[in-house]
Design an enzyme around this catalytic site. Structure first.
Site, short mmCIF file in Angstrom:
data_model
loop_
_atom_site.label_atom_id
_atom_site.label_comp_id
_atom_site.label_asym_id
_atom_site.label_seq_id
_atom_site.Cartn_x
_atom_site.Cartn_y
_atom_site.Cartn_z
N THR A 138 0.82 -1.22 0.00
CA THR A 138 0.00 0.00 0.00
C THR A 138 0.86 1.27 0.00
O THR A 138 2.00 1.25 0.48
CB THR A 138 -0.89 0.00 1.28
OG1 THR A 138 -1.45 1.28 1.47
CG2 THR A 138 -0.08 -0.34 2.53
N ASP A 139 0.28 2.36 -0.48
CA ASP A 139 0.99 3.66 -0.41
C ASP A 139 1.05 4.18 1.03
O ASP A 139 1.81 5.11 1.32
CB ASP A 139 0.33 4.70 -1.33
CG ASP A 139 -1.12 5.03 -0.97
OD1 ASP A 139 -1.68 4.39 -0.06
OD2 ASP A 139 -1.70 5.92 -1.63
N GLU A 140 0.25 3.57 1.93
CA GLU A 140 0.21 4.08 3.31
C GLU A 140 1.55 3.88 4.03
O GLU A 140 1.79 4.53 5.05
CB GLU A 140 -0.94 3.43 4.09
CG GLU A 140 -2.27 3.68 3.40
CD GLU A 140 -3.50 3.40 4.24
OE1 GLU A 140 -3.43 3.44 5.46
OE2 GLU A 140 -4.55 3.14 3.62
N TYR A 164 -1.62 -0.54 11.06
CA TYR A 164 -1.78 -1.21 9.76
C TYR A 164 -0.60 -0.89 8.84
O TYR A 164 0.07 -1.78 8.32
CB TYR A 164 -3.09 -0.78 9.09
CG TYR A 164 -3.15 -1.09 7.61
CD1 TYR A 164 -3.17 -2.42 7.15
CD2 TYR A 164 -3.16 -0.07 6.65
CE1 TYR A 164 -3.20 -2.70 5.79
CE2 TYR A 164 -3.19 -0.35 5.29
CZ TYR A 164 -3.21 -1.67 4.87
OH TYR A 164 -3.22 -1.95 3.52
N LYS A 168 2.43 -3.29 7.30
CA LYS A 168 2.68 -3.47 5.85
C LYS A 168 4.11 -3.03 5.51
O LYS A 168 4.78 -3.66 4.69
CB LYS A 168 1.66 -2.67 5.02
CG LYS A 168 0.24 -3.18 5.05
CD LYS A 168 0.05 -4.58 4.47
CE LYS A 168 0.28 -4.66 2.99
NZ LYS A 168 -0.09 -5.99 2.44
P1 NAD Z 1 -9.41 -7.47 2.46
O1 NAD Z 1 -9.40 -7.20 3.93
O2 NAD Z 1 -10.66 -7.21 1.69
O3 NAD Z 1 -9.04 -9.00 2.19
C1 NAD Z 1 -8.00 -9.66 2.86
C2 NAD Z 1 -8.16 -11.16 2.63
O4 NAD Z 1 -7.07 -11.83 3.29
C3 NAD Z 1 -9.46 -11.75 3.19
O5 NAD Z 1 -10.07 -12.61 2.23
C4 NAD Z 1 -8.99 -12.54 4.41
O6 NAD Z 1 -9.81 -13.68 4.69
C5 NAD Z 1 -7.58 -12.96 3.98
N1 NAD Z 1 -6.71 -13.22 5.14
C6 NAD Z 1 -6.54 -12.43 6.25
N2 NAD Z 1 -5.67 -13.01 7.09
C7 NAD Z 1 -5.26 -14.17 6.50
C8 NAD Z 1 -4.34 -15.19 6.88
N3 NAD Z 1 -3.68 -15.14 8.05
N4 NAD Z 1 -4.13 -16.22 6.03
C9 NAD Z 1 -4.80 -16.28 4.84
N5 NAD Z 1 -5.69 -15.35 4.44
C10 NAD Z 1 -5.92 -14.30 5.26
O7 NAD Z 1 -8.18 -6.65 1.87
P2 NAD Z 1 -8.04 -5.91 0.46
O8 NAD Z 1 -8.59 -4.54 0.57
O9 NAD Z 1 -8.53 -6.80 -0.61
O10 NAD Z 1 -6.44 -5.77 0.38
C11 NAD Z 1 -5.67 -6.83 -0.17
C12 NAD Z 1 -4.20 -6.45 -0.11
O11 NAD Z 1 -3.99 -5.25 -0.83
C13 NAD Z 1 -3.69 -6.20 1.31
O12 NAD Z 1 -2.40 -6.74 1.42
C14 NAD Z 1 -3.67 -4.69 1.42
O13 NAD Z 1 -2.66 -4.26 2.32
C15 NAD Z 1 -3.36 -4.29 -0.01
N6 NAD Z 1 -3.87 -2.97 -0.43
C16 NAD Z 1 -5.18 -2.64 -0.23
C17 NAD Z 1 -5.65 -1.40 -0.69
C18 NAD Z 1 -7.11 -1.01 -0.53
O14 NAD Z 1 -7.46 0.14 -0.84
N7 NAD Z 1 -7.99 -1.89 -0.10
C19 NAD Z 1 -4.77 -0.51 -1.33
C20 NAD Z 1 -3.44 -0.89 -1.51
C21 NAD Z 1 -3.01 -2.14 -1.07
P1 TYD Z 2 -10.73 3.84 4.55
O1 TYD Z 2 -11.75 3.44 3.55
O2 TYD Z 2 -10.80 3.24 5.93
O3 TYD Z 2 -9.29 3.61 3.90
P2 TYD Z 2 -7.81 4.06 4.44
O4 TYD Z 2 -7.91 4.39 5.88
O5 TYD Z 2 -7.03 2.83 4.19
O6 TYD Z 2 -7.40 5.24 3.60
O7 TYD Z 2 -10.78 5.40 4.74
C1 TYD Z 2 -10.63 6.28 3.63
C2 TYD Z 2 -10.69 7.69 4.16
O8 TYD Z 2 -12.01 7.94 4.66
C3 TYD Z 2 -9.75 7.93 5.35
O9 TYD Z 2 -9.21 9.25 5.26
C4 TYD Z 2 -10.65 7.82 6.57
C5 TYD Z 2 -11.99 8.30 6.04
N1 TYD Z 2 -13.20 7.68 6.65
C6 TYD Z 2 -14.25 8.50 7.08
O10 TYD Z 2 -14.20 9.73 6.98
N2 TYD Z 2 -15.35 7.88 7.61
C7 TYD Z 2 -15.45 6.52 7.73
O11 TYD Z 2 -16.47 6.01 8.27
C8 TYD Z 2 -14.35 5.70 7.28
C9 TYD Z 2 -14.42 4.21 7.41
C10 TYD Z 2 -13.24 6.33 6.73
#
Ligand code: NAD
Ligand code: TYD
Length: 359
Positions: A138-140, A164, A168
Site C-alpha cells: 500500500t501507499d500508506e 496497519y 505493511k
Molecule cells: P481485504 O481485507 O478485503 O481481504 C484480505 C483477505 O485476506 C481476506 O479474504 C482474508 O480472509 C484474507 N486473510 C486475512 N488473514 C489471512 C491469513 N492469516 N491467512 C490467509 N488469508 C488471510 O483486503 P483488500 O482490501 O482486498 O487488500 C488486499 C491487499 O492489498 C492487502 O495486502 C492490502 O494491504 C493491499 N492494499 C489494499 C488497498 C485497498 O485500498 N484496499 C490498497 C493498496 C493495497
Molecule cells: P478507509 O476506507 O478506511 O481507507 P484508508 O484508511 O485505508 O485510507 O478510509 C478512507 C478515508 O475515509 C480515510 O481518510 C478515513 C476516512 N473515513 C471516514 O471519513 N469515515 C469513515 O467512516 C471511514 C471508514 C473512513
C-alpha cells in the site's frame, strides 16, 4: 504455439482486491488460479461466485502463518508464481487491535516467504527463472503528505503512521530481505486506495453507499478534508498482472489513478449519484445524512501516488476515471444487495456502520 498456462497462488483471494485478481486472471485464460485464504471476517467466497466452478480455479482454506500447510499447497498445486494479498487491511481495526496485524501481515508474510523459498529452491532451472513472489502493498507505508505538496515515488522514505501501515511496511522490508539475502525473485507494488464492487462495507465508499440506502448517517471523520488517491479495483487487478509478468526482479512499482479527492468530495459525489438514481422518499438530498464524527487518531492528511514508473515500464494505464468508476460502483451496490446486505446484518457490528460517535 500454444502458450503454457501458469499456476498462480493468490493469497487473500476471497477479499476485496484478491477476488478481483482471481476473476481477472481466470477470465484472461492464461492462468490457473489457486486461491489460498483463511476466510476471516473480510473473506467471502460469494465474491468468487462467477468463477467457482471454473476448471482453472481452485480454493484452499489455509492460514499464511501455517508454513507447513502452505508448503504442501505449493507442492501439490505445482505453483509457478505467488501473488500475496492476504492481510488484515482496515486502519480503524488496527488501532483497536494491532496484534492481529502483526500476526498476519508480518509473521504471516515471513512464514509465506520461508515456504516460498523452499519451494523455489526445489524447482528446475527454467521454473526457477520464471518464478515470482509478488508482494502487494500500500501507499500508506510512505505516511503523511502535506495537503499542498509532494507525491509518493518508489524512492520515498517509509514513514508509516498507523499499526496497519507499520505492519505493511515491515512486510515490505522482509520481502526485500528475502531477495537480497536468499535470492528469492520478488517484485513489489504499492497502490493507493481502491474502490469498486465487492468492497467490504466498513471502508468509506461502500459504507457511505450502504448507509445512504438505509437512511443512516454518513460518518465523515473530522472535517472531511483528508485526501486519498482513488483507483478502481479492476484497474488495480490489471496493474498487478502487469507487475507480476513484466516487473523487474527486486523492483517496486507505485500504482495509482491520479485521482485525489477529499473525503467530503467523495461522500458528496456518492450523494449526487444516489440522488439521481434512487431519490429519497422525503424529497431531500442524501447530503442531509452527512454526519461529521470524531477524527481517526494519527489520521494521515493526504496520500498521492506518482505512477510514472508503472506507466513507463509496464505500459499500464487506468481505464476508469474516478467519476466513471464511482458510478459503476454505486450501480453495483444498488443491484447487488444479495452480497452486502447479509454482511451488514450478520457479520458486522453497528459501531463500524457509523451508528455511534456522531458529534
Ligand atoms: P481485504 O481485507 O478485503 O481481504 C484480505 C483477505 O485476506 C481476506 O479474504 C482474508 O480472509 C484474507 N486473510 C486475512 N488473514 C489471512 C491469513 N492469516 N491467512 C490467509 N488469508 C488471510 O483486503 P483488500 O482490501 O482486498 O487488500 C488486499 C491487499 O492489498 C492487502 O495486502 C492490502 O494491504 C493491499 N492494499 C489494499 C488497498 C485497498 O485500498 N484496499 C490498497 C493498496 C493495497
Ligand atoms: P478507509 O476506507 O478506511 O481507507 P484508508 O484508511 O485505508 O485510507 O478510509 C478512507 C478515508 O475515509 C480515510 O481518510 C478515513 C476516512 N473515513 C471516514 O471519513 N469515515 C469513515 O467512516 C471511514 C471508514 C473512513
Amino acid at each position: 504455439m500454444k502458450q503454457e498456462v501458469q499456476t498462480v497462488l493468490v493469497t487473500g483471494g476471497a477479499g476485496f482486491i484478491g477476488s478481483a485478481v482471481c476473476r481477472h486472471l481466470v477470465a484472461g485464460g492464461g492462468y490457473r488460479v489457486v486461491n489460498l485464504d483463511k476466510l476471516t471476517y473480510a473473506g467471502n467466497l460469494a465474491s468468487l461466485r462467477d468463477i467457482e466452478g471454473h476448471p482453472n480455479y481452485a480454493f484452499h482454506r489455509a492460514d499464511i502463518c501455517d508454513a507447513g500447510a502452505i508448503r504442501q499447497i505449493l507442492a501439490t498445486e505445482k505453483v509457478d508464481r505467488i501473488m500475496h494479498l492476504a492481510a488484515e487491511s482496515h486502519v480503524d481495526r488496527s488501532i483497536d487491535g494491532p496484534m492481529e496485524f502483526v500476526s498476519t501481515n508480518v509473521v504471516g508474510t515471513v512464514s509465506l516467504l520461508s515456504a516460498a523459498l523452499d519451494h523455489w529452491r526445489g524447482l528446475d532451472a527454467a521454473r526457477q527463472q520464471n518464478f515470482r513472489f509478488h508482494h502487494v502493498s500500500t501507499d500508506e507505508v510512505f505516511g503523511d503528505l502535506p495537503f499542498d505538496s509532494g507525491v509518493f515515488s518508489e524512492e520515498s522514505p517509509y514513514r508509516p503512521s498507523s499499526p496497519y501501515s507499520a505492519s505493511k511496511a515491515a512486510s515490505d522490508h522482509f520481502v526485500r530481505a528475502w531477495h537480497e539475502t536468499y535470492g528469492l525473485p520478488v517484485v513489489l507494488s504499492n497502490c493507493s486506495n481502491n474502490y469498486g464492487p465487492y468492497h467490504f462495507p466498513e471502508k468509506l465508499i461502500p459504507l457511505v453507499i450502504a448507509n445512504a440506502l438505509d437512511e443512516r448517517p454518513l460518518p465523515v471523520y473530522g472535517k472531511g478534508a483528508n485526501v486519498r488517491d482513488w483507483l478502481y479495483v479492476e484497474d488495480h487487478a490489471r496493474a498487478l498482472e502487469a507487475v507480476m509478468t513484466k516487473g523487474q526482479v527486486g523492483e517496486s512499482y507505485n500504482i495509482g489513478g491520479r485521482a485525489e479527492r477529499t473525503n467530503l468530495e467523495v461522500v458528496e459525489t456518492i450523494c449526487a449519484l444516489l440522488d439521481a438514481r434512487r431519490p429519497r422518499s422525503n424529497g431531500k438530498s442524501h447530503l442531509d445524512l452527512i454526519a461529521f464524527v470524531a477524527d481517526r487518531p494519527g489520521h494521515d492528511r493526504r496520500y498521492a501516488i506518482d505512477p510514472t514508473k508503472s506507466e513507463r515500464e509496464l505500459g499500464w494505464r487506468p481505464q476508469e476515471t474516478f467519476e466513471s468508476g464511482l458510478a459503476h460502483t454505486v450501480d453495483w451496490y444498488l443491484e447487488n444487495g444479495w452480497w452486502w446486505r447479509p454482511i451488514r446484518e450478520q457479520r458486522f457490528d453497528g459501531a463500524r456502520q457509523g451508528l455511534v460517535g456522531a458529534q
